[in-house]
Design a protein around this motif. Structure first.
Motif, PDB file in Angstrom:
ATOM      1  N   ASN A  28       0.826  -1.208   0.000  1.00 57.59           N
ATOM      2  CA  ASN A  28       0.000   0.000   0.000  1.00 57.59           C
ATOM      3  C   ASN A  28       0.866   1.266   0.000  1.00 57.59           C
ATOM      4  O   ASN A  28       0.705   2.161   0.833  1.00 57.59           O
ATOM      5  CB  ASN A  28      -0.938   0.003   1.224  1.00 57.59           C
ATOM      6  CG  ASN A  28      -2.051   1.029   1.098  1.00 57.59           C
ATOM      7  OD1 ASN A  28      -2.497   1.334  -0.017  1.00 57.59           O
ATOM      8  ND2 ASN A  28      -2.495   1.561   2.215  1.00 57.59           N
ATOM      9  N   LEU A  29       1.779   1.344  -0.970  1.00 61.61           N
ATOM     10  CA  LEU A  29       2.748   2.436  -0.994  1.00 61.61           C
ATOM     11  C   LEU A  29       2.203   3.723  -1.611  1.00 61.61           C
ATOM     12  O   LEU A  29       2.584   4.823  -1.196  1.00 61.61           O
ATOM     13  CB  LEU A  29       4.005   2.000  -1.766  1.00 61.61           C
ATOM     14  CG  LEU A  29       4.729   0.752  -1.246  1.00 61.61           C
ATOM     15  CD1 LEU A  29       6.022   0.546  -2.028  1.00 61.61           C
ATOM     16  CD2 LEU A  29       5.012   0.860   0.246  1.00 61.61           C
ATOM     17  N   ILE A  30       1.342   3.583  -2.615  1.00 62.42           N
ATOM     18  CA  ILE A  30       0.813   4.755  -3.311  1.00 62.42           C
ATOM     19  C   ILE A  30      -0.705   4.677  -3.363  1.00 62.42           C
ATOM     20  O   ILE A  30      -1.268   3.625  -3.678  1.00 62.42           O
ATOM     21  CB  ILE A  30       1.375   4.842  -4.744  1.00 62.42           C
ATOM     22  CG1 ILE A  30       2.900   4.986  -4.718  1.00 62.42           C
ATOM     23  CG2 ILE A  30       0.754   6.029  -5.495  1.00 62.42           C
ATOM     24  CD1 ILE A  30       3.541   4.975  -6.105  1.00 62.42           C
ATOM     25  N   GLU A  31      -1.342   5.798  -3.061  1.00 65.23           N
ATOM     26  CA  GLU A  31      -2.794   5.864  -3.093  1.00 65.23           C
ATOM     27  C   GLU A  31      -3.252   6.974  -4.036  1.00 65.23           C
ATOM     28  O   GLU A  31      -2.450   7.806  -4.477  1.00 65.23           O
ATOM     29  CB  GLU A  31      -3.343   6.107  -1.682  1.00 65.23           C
ATOM     30  CG  GLU A  31      -2.998   4.989  -0.695  1.00 65.23           C
ATOM     31  CD  GLU A  31      -3.549   5.266   0.692  1.00 65.23           C
ATOM     32  OE1 GLU A  31      -4.163   6.335   0.885  1.00 65.23           O
ATOM     33  OE2 GLU A  31      -3.363   4.420   1.578  1.00 65.23           O
ATOM     34  N   ALA A  32      -4.535   6.985  -4.337  1.00 68.21           N
ATOM     35  CA  ALA A  32      -5.100   7.990  -5.239  1.00 68.21           C
ATOM     36  C   ALA A  32      -4.831   9.400  -4.713  1.00 68.21           C
ATOM     37  O   ALA A  32      -4.949   9.659  -3.511  1.00 68.21           O
ATOM     38  CB  ALA A  32      -6.596   7.763  -5.405  1.00 68.21           C
ATOM     39  N   ASP A  33      -4.452  10.284  -5.634  1.00 66.52           N
ATOM     40  CA  ASP A  33      -4.241  11.710  -5.358  1.00 66.52           C
ATOM     41  C   ASP A  33      -3.032  11.999  -4.469  1.00 66.52           C
ATOM     42  O   ASP A  33      -2.877  13.126  -3.994  1.00 66.52           O
ATOM     43  CB  ASP A  33      -5.493  12.337  -4.735  1.00 66.52           C
ATOM     44  CG  ASP A  33      -6.713  12.204  -5.635  1.00 66.52           C
ATOM     45  OD1 ASP A  33      -6.549  12.347  -6.858  1.00 66.52           O
ATOM     46  OD2 ASP A  33      -7.807  11.931  -5.120  1.00 66.52           O
ATOM     47  N   ASP A  34      -2.169  10.998  -4.265  1.00 68.88           N
ATOM     48  CA  ASP A  34      -0.924  11.263  -3.536  1.00 68.88           C
ATOM     49  C   ASP A  34      -0.045  12.223  -4.340  1.00 68.88           C
ATOM     50  O   ASP A  34      -0.060  12.227  -5.574  1.00 68.88           O
ATOM     51  CB  ASP A  34      -0.134   9.962  -3.322  1.00 68.88           C
ATOM     52  CG  ASP A  34      -0.615   9.170  -2.121  1.00 68.88           C
ATOM     53  OD1 ASP A  34      -1.439   9.692  -1.351  1.00 68.88           O
ATOM     54  OD2 ASP A  34      -0.172   8.017  -1.958  1.00 68.88           O
ATOM     55  N   HIS A  35       0.705  13.029  -3.623  1.00 67.96           N
ATOM     56  CA  HIS A  35       1.771  13.825  -4.231  1.00 67.96           C
ATOM     57  C   HIS A  35       3.073  13.222  -3.722  1.00 67.96           C
ATOM     58  O   HIS A  35       3.336  13.230  -2.524  1.00 67.96           O
ATOM     59  CB  HIS A  35       1.665  15.294  -3.853  1.00 67.96           C
ATOM     60  CG  HIS A  35       2.667  16.167  -4.572  1.00 67.96           C
ATOM     61  ND1 HIS A  35       2.725  17.527  -4.385  1.00 67.96           N
ATOM     62  CD2 HIS A  35       3.658  15.867  -5.468  1.00 67.96           C
ATOM     63  CE1 HIS A  35       3.694  18.033  -5.141  1.00 67.96           C
ATOM     64  NE2 HIS A  35       4.277  17.040  -5.800  1.00 67.96           N
ATOM     65  N   ILE A  36       3.885  12.681  -4.632  1.00 65.95           N
ATOM     66  CA  ILE A  36       5.092  11.952  -4.252  1.00 65.95           C
ATOM     67  C   ILE A  36       6.328  12.755  -4.621  1.00 65.95           C
ATOM     68  O   ILE A  36       6.489  13.191  -5.764  1.00 65.95           O
ATOM     69  CB  ILE A  36       5.139  10.590  -4.975  1.00 65.95           C
ATOM     70  CG1 ILE A  36       3.903   9.766  -4.620  1.00 65.95           C
ATOM     71  CG2 ILE A  36       6.412   9.832  -4.623  1.00 65.95           C
ATOM     72  CD1 ILE A  36       3.672   8.599  -5.556  1.00 65.95           C
TER      73      ILE A  36
END
Length: 243
Positions: A24-32
């Motif tokens: 679960n490293l990246i989710e919707a609307d994340d800013h990375i």
């Protein structure tokens, strides 16, 4: 590009995607914020997660950050990094820092510490909650054995790590991918790899560990995967109680 090469590229992206989903490293609307050094690992990471994003029902924003260590990475062409990011719909920022290596007995630690400090500050100022690092399966296995041999503890890198009371999450999407495949990925796509001119060489202890593992790999190719798997396969019944 040949059909086998196309299949390999797709497998690499899929493999990284499985790591991202599993942990679960990246989710919707994340800013990375992605730490971009110009080396093969960080270039491959940016390319993979930007390609993967095109085929997902969710979207996330990517910004790459280059930290210039004065006297070490001055030769890295930031304009090439900026273009690389633009081609992948990712932002690009950079900052320079002058590290006094004469005050540190471990120059590699000093360099890493200053890079990490600036990345954390960038995340804070930009209100970014996710920092992506390009650590690989090789880094994880090396770190585990380094800590066992030289620190007397069992610890290593993790796919994700929450910091500052949960206000920042470090993610490592390539943590289950070995560097041989990353090198092949970069070569197939002719990614613009750049290296700084470090005067201190590779960390001696890490280099020693890497040589040991590579020697074992000649007869046991899965050794790095086994080392990584051991971190989640602790057989406590066969370990001594704490002293």
């Amino acid at each position: 590009m040949s059909k086998p090469d196309e299949i390999f590229l797709k497998k690499m992206i899929k493999h990284c995607g499985k790591t991202i989903n599993r942990h679960n490293l990246i989710e919707a609307d994340d800013h990375i914020l992605l730490a971009l050094s110009g080396g093969k690992d960080s270039l491959a990471l940016l390319d993979i997660i930007s390609r993967r994003r095109k085929h997902l029902p969710i979207n996330y924003k990517l910004t790459a950050a280059f930290i210039n260590i004065i006297g070490i990475t001055d030769n890295v062409d930031q304009s090439k990094l900026n273009l690389f990011c633009k081609e992948r719909d990712a932002g690009f920022i950079s900052q320079s820092v002058d590290v006094d290596f004469t005050q540190n007995t471990d120059p590699c630690f000093a360099c890493s510490w200053h890079r990490r400090k600036i990345l954390f500050e960038m995340c804070r100022k930009m209100d970014i909650k996710t920092l992506a690092l390009g650590h690989t399966l090789d880094d994880t296995s090396n770190t585990l054995l380094m800590n066992i041999f030289f620190q007397g503890n069992i610890s290593s890198m993790t796919p994700s790590l929450d910091l500052f009371d949960g206000n920042l999450k470090i993610i490592r999407p390539l943590i289950e991918t070995d560097e041989k495949n990353i090198t092949h990925y970069c070569n197939l796509l002719s990614l613009p790899i750049q290296k700084g001119k470090c005067h201190y060489g590779k960390a001696q202890k890490r280099n020693q560990i890497d040589k040991i593992i590579k020697e074992i790999e000649k007869t046991h190719p899965q050794v790095r995967n086994n080392i990584y798997s051991s971190l989640s396969n602790i057989r406590s019944d066969y370990l001594p109680e704490q002293f």
